[in-house]
Design an enzyme around this catalytic site. Structure first.
Site, short mmCIF file in Angstrom:
data_model
loop_
_atom_site.label_atom_id
_atom_site.label_comp_id
_atom_site.label_asym_id
_atom_site.label_seq_id
_atom_site.Cartn_x
_atom_site.Cartn_y
_atom_site.Cartn_z
N ASP A 49 0.85 -1.19 0.00
CA ASP A 49 0.00 0.00 0.00
C ASP A 49 0.89 1.24 0.00
O ASP A 49 1.89 1.28 0.73
CB ASP A 49 -0.85 -0.02 1.28
CG ASP A 49 -2.27 0.41 1.03
OD1 ASP A 49 -2.46 1.42 0.34
OD2 ASP A 49 -3.19 -0.25 1.56
N ASP A 150 -3.21 4.46 -2.38
CA ASP A 150 -4.29 4.89 -1.50
C ASP A 150 -4.88 6.21 -2.02
O ASP A 150 -4.14 7.10 -2.42
CB ASP A 150 -3.68 5.11 -0.11
CG ASP A 150 -4.71 5.28 0.98
OD1 ASP A 150 -5.56 4.39 1.12
OD2 ASP A 150 -4.65 6.30 1.70
N GLU A 205 -6.76 3.29 -5.75
CA GLU A 205 -8.06 3.26 -5.07
C GLU A 205 -8.80 4.54 -5.45
O GLU A 205 -8.35 5.64 -5.13
CB GLU A 205 -7.88 3.21 -3.55
CG GLU A 205 -9.19 3.21 -2.80
CD GLU A 205 -9.11 3.80 -1.38
OE1 GLU A 205 -10.01 3.52 -0.59
OE2 GLU A 205 -8.15 4.54 -1.08
N HIS A 270 -11.21 -3.79 3.12
CA HIS A 270 -11.06 -3.47 4.54
C HIS A 270 -11.85 -2.24 4.95
O HIS A 270 -11.94 -1.93 6.13
CB HIS A 270 -9.57 -3.29 4.86
CG HIS A 270 -9.01 -2.07 4.16
ND1 HIS A 270 -8.92 -1.99 2.79
CD2 HIS A 270 -8.56 -0.90 4.65
CE1 HIS A 270 -8.42 -0.80 2.48
NE2 HIS A 270 -8.19 -0.12 3.58
N ASP A 271 -12.37 -1.49 4.00
CA ASP A 271 -13.18 -0.32 4.34
C ASP A 271 -14.67 -0.61 4.18
O ASP A 271 -15.49 -0.18 4.99
CB ASP A 271 -12.86 0.86 3.40
CG ASP A 271 -11.47 1.43 3.62
OD1 ASP A 271 -11.00 1.43 4.76
OD2 ASP A 271 -10.86 1.87 2.63
C1 GLC Z 1 -8.10 4.66 2.11
C2 GLC Z 1 -7.95 3.43 2.96
C3 GLC Z 1 -8.58 3.69 4.29
C4 GLC Z 1 -7.91 4.85 4.96
C5 GLC Z 1 -7.90 6.07 4.05
C6 GLC Z 1 -6.94 7.12 4.54
O1 GLC Z 1 -9.42 4.92 1.80
O2 GLC Z 1 -8.47 2.33 2.29
O3 GLC Z 1 -8.56 2.54 5.11
O4 GLC Z 1 -8.57 5.18 6.14
O5 GLC Z 1 -7.50 5.75 2.74
O6 GLC Z 1 -5.63 6.75 4.26
#
Ligand code: GLC
Length: 486
Positions: A49, A150, A205, A270-271
């Site tokens: 990540d 991310d 993402e 995971h979110d």
């Molecule tokens: C992304 C991650 C998440 C995190 C956010 C801030 O959305 O998937 O888990 O809280 O970024 O880094």
């Protein structure tokens, strides 16, 4: 791998205080090197990540930046003195509070897309880009095979800090604080860097609140060759459980992909929680899990399987006292946070599901005695056995990897039907989203073989019999050599 860097873990590692150090909780750099080596020796590649949008408040860059308005690092973050004693604008964080925090040391505000402990970097400063790209080179030189970027679409914010429009409060309100044109140029530069190291991959993402936005996600792949290799689009996660809705979402997804762009699919993360919980579960949970597995592994594109989905793991209710995710603690009981899909992997039916002899920081799901790898491995018809069958099928049939895709959908049919084709072979995939037996029409009837079906004990693989009937939630893959090829 989710972030394993040095971090105060305010956002479970998405708040990094040192990008080239491993958090002691996860081990040492030697452990990481060994992991990489062992994975590579087994032909497994490792992607990590990459959190480029923000650091932790404890990162030395921020400590220096906040120390005075004239410090050389000040401009590495986004600062503003405020407007007439008020916050610089109406931009909000992901959980709906003001994204500006007044810093005592200088009385100015800094911008944070997430928690106040995660200040956003100022990517307009060339020094930031240089430092971050050097960090990326560090991991590339180490041999990591790729990155998940991310919040890739959030790296730039509009320079004039224009207020977001009020109407946007009912849709995606983030008009000026994400998806800015400058991101595209940055992603092009990032790709040029990556291309200097053969065989590396990037996936961004691109989170957009429900219903998602495939077109926007695809835009970050540029012409398909010059930006991200792949972009996560979460539209399918927000799609309701119906053949029609999936047909519409999927056909749009493929339509908006750039020419040379490569698709990818994900149903859990995971979110956003686990696939089995998005779609009307727990009714017929296992059948639906198998249908989703078939879909994921037969679509044209790279499948991403979230740990535990291969055994049909479910979200777990986390009692208030055990919630770790700060979003959950802040917004309880309206939102209980993201821990529900972050519970320990269920390996076997021993204590803590075999995850660790120590008590894990989140509770194991109560279903671990039945839902675990060890028992599903030996259980014919388990979700796990089906994932293995499908993965093997995908390996054996290049048409499932490289073939083109065409949807053969009939309104109201209750099932989804698509065709994958190469010069040599054709495959048809029929997925019954409904709780009724469905008759599939429009399949070629000669020499077709059933190569996979999701309902064990009901039928065998072998020559297909027509008309093909699908049991509730059944998934079937039919293969055929092409006789029409020149
Ligand atoms: C992304 C991650 C998440 C995190 C956010 C801030 O959305 O998937 O888990 O809280 O970024 O880094």
């Amino acid at each position: 791998m989710s972030p394993i860097y040095a971090s105060p873990l305010v956002d479970e590692g998405y708040d990094i205080s040192d990008y080239t150090a491993i958090h002691p909780r996860y081990g040492t750099m030697e452990d990481f090197n060994r992991l990489l080596e062992e994975a590579h020796s087994r032909n497994i590649r490792v992607m990590i990540d990459l959190v480029l949008n923000h650091t932790s408040v404890l990162h030395p860059w921020f400590t220096e930046a906040r120390s005075s308005t004239t410090h050389a690092r000040r401009d590495w973050y986004i600062w503003h003195p405020g407007r007439k004693g008020r916050k610089p604008n109406n931009w909000l964080t992901n959980f709906g509070r003001s994204a500006w925090k007044r810093d005592e040391a200088t009385g100015e505000y800094y911008y944070h897309s997430f928690f106040p402990e995660q200040p956003d970097l100022n990517w307009r400063n060339p020094e930031v880009k240089k430092a971050m790209f050097n960090m990326v080179k560090y991991w590339l030189a180490k041999g990591v095979d790729g990155f998940r970027l991310d919040v890739a679409n959030m790296l730039f914010k509009e320079e004039g800090l224009t207020n977001n429009p009020a109407w946007a409060l009912v849709s995606d309100r983030n008009v000026y604080n994400r998806n800015q044109p400058e991101v595209y140029e940055l992603l092009r530069a990032f790709r040029r860097l990556l291309d200097r190291y053969p065989g590396r991959v990037s996936i961004g993402e691109i989170y957009v609140p429900p219903p998602g936005n495939s077109r926007l996600a695809a835009s970050f792949m540029g012409n398909g060759q010059d930006m991200l290799h792949m972009a996560f689009d979460f539209t399918l996660i927000f799609t309701r459980w119906s053949a029609c809705a999936f047909y519409q979402a999927l056909s749009k997804y493929y339509r908006v992909l750039p020419g040379g762009g490569w698709p990818c699919f994900v149903f859990s993360n995971h979110d956003l929680g686990r696939a089995v919980n998005h779609y009307l579960f727990p009714i017929d949970k296992e059948k639906k899990a198998k249908l989703l597995a078939t879909l994921l592994l037969t679509l044209r594109g790279t499948p991403f399987i979230y740990y535990g989905d291969e055994i049909g793991m479910c979200n777990r209710h986390i009692p208030r006292s055990r919630i770790r995710d700060r979003y959950g603690r802040l917004l309880y009981p309206f939102y209980t946070g993201r821990d529900k899909a972050r519970t320990p992997m269920q390996w076997d039916n021993t204590s803590h599901a075999g995850f660790s002899p120590a008590s894990p920081w989140l509770p194991v799901h109560r279903n671990y005695r039945q839902c675990n790898v060890a028992s599903q491995q030996v259980q014919e018809g388990s979700v796990f056995t089906h994932y293995r069958k499908l993965l093997q099928l995908r390996r054996e049939l290049p048409v499932l990897q490289q073939g083109t895709i065409r949807f053969l959908y009939k309104r109201q049919a209750g099932y989804l039907l698509y065709e994958r084709t190469t010069d040599e072979k054709c495959c048809w995939i029929a997925l019954n989203f409904s709780p009724f037996v469905r008759k599939v029409t429009g399949l070629p009837e000669n020499e077709a073989m059933v190569v996979y079906h999701s309902s064990d004990n009901r039928r065998m693989c072998g020559r297909a019999t027509f008309p093909l009937r699908l049991f509730p939630y059944e998934a079937v893959v039919i293969g055929k050599e092409r006789t029409d090829r020149k």
